[in-house]
Design an enzyme around this catalytic site. Structure first.
Site: not given
Lengths: 180, 180
Positions: A14, A38, A64, A76, A96, A115, A119, A138
């Site tokens: 979706i 989902e 974050r 990462a 990084e 759950g 990933e 950026e």
């Protein structure tokens, strides 16, 4: 594989996203009840635990967006389409932190959120680091390098200053690798 | 808090989900470049590391739809709306394993995927377990209890049989708590 108690009736993507797609599966249980699943469909990524000659581990402190705060993490990044996680690890280390390494070995792989997302993050150990210049995007504004001994990192896990799951997993993999 | 290099222009919830909502923020950098941030907005959850009198840790092996496989994990669950994570931990321990405990203490909290979700999992240690009957949901079909010593769990992390991030984090928190 154990027998499951449901079948998938219908699958819809979706939302096609920049970082992940949102997939909705409609399922029907053997009982006749229906449900939805989902999934945040994510390409996966690579995590690097870089260890300096003095034993210090290199972390990055980065903003974050989902948590609206800076988070202390191992370097990462997300895999590019069909990218080998090892190549991604090498790239992200340099992008990084500026460091590069020809001594990168696999520590393990983790399911971050089984759950609701597929990933998988591949975790690598990088040694014999060579200093260089970072090349941040950026969106990585304000990122800073933090070097900590293993002991200091463990203290920050206990105190709640390190809360990032992949980073805590990386530290345990590293500890277990030292036991050998 | 460091100064950031962007502002949020617009926020849309594009999907209200059963487990998470999908939020899209449009941002503008100081440079004038625009971008998007996708966030899986999650209520958070609680994880329990239950330790039996003989020192064994109780895990559950459960089917995880996003990975289409069974995953060996610590018992865990999503917070109900506004639920105290401690209450959630007590509930999930009993629902998934049948055990209950009056000796539940906090080990820590983790950000599972700070790159794309705001999910926070609160990790608890449960001791002095009392056996009882589990009360699993239809979606938890096939779930099985697996008891492992800390050493066996560490072996399974090293071998890749345990890959769930919250579980690996729980094991490290537990190890660090034993060092005291």
């Amino acid at each position: 594989m154990k027998k499951l108690n449901f079948k998938v009736l219908k699958t819809d993507i979706i939302h096609k996203g920049r970082v992940f797609d949102l997939k909705i599966d409609e399922i029907i249980y053997d009982s006749g009840n229906k449900g939805f699943r989902e999934t945040a469909v994510h390409p996966g990524g690579a995590v690097v635990l870089p260890v300096k000659e003095n034993g210090d581990i290199i972390f990055v402190n980065q903003f974050r967006f989902p948590h609206d705060q800076f988070v202390l993490e191992l370097p990462a990044g997300k895999l590019d389409f069909n990218e080998d996680p090892f190549i991604c690890a090498k790239r992200e280390l340099t992008e990084e932190t500026g460091y590069s390494s020809e001594k990168i070995t696999k520590l393990g792989a983790i399911f971050t959120t089984p759950g609701f997302s597929n990933e998988i993050l591949h975790i690598y150990l990088a040694k014999e680091l060579i200093e260089g210049k970072h090349n941040r995007e950026e969106g990585e504004f304000g990122m800073e390098i933090v070097s900590l001994s293993l002991k200091e990192a463990e203290e920050k896990i206990k105190s709640g200053e390190i809360v990032d799951a992949k980073t805590i997993c990386g530290i345990l993999y590293y500890k277990l690798s030292l036991d050998n």
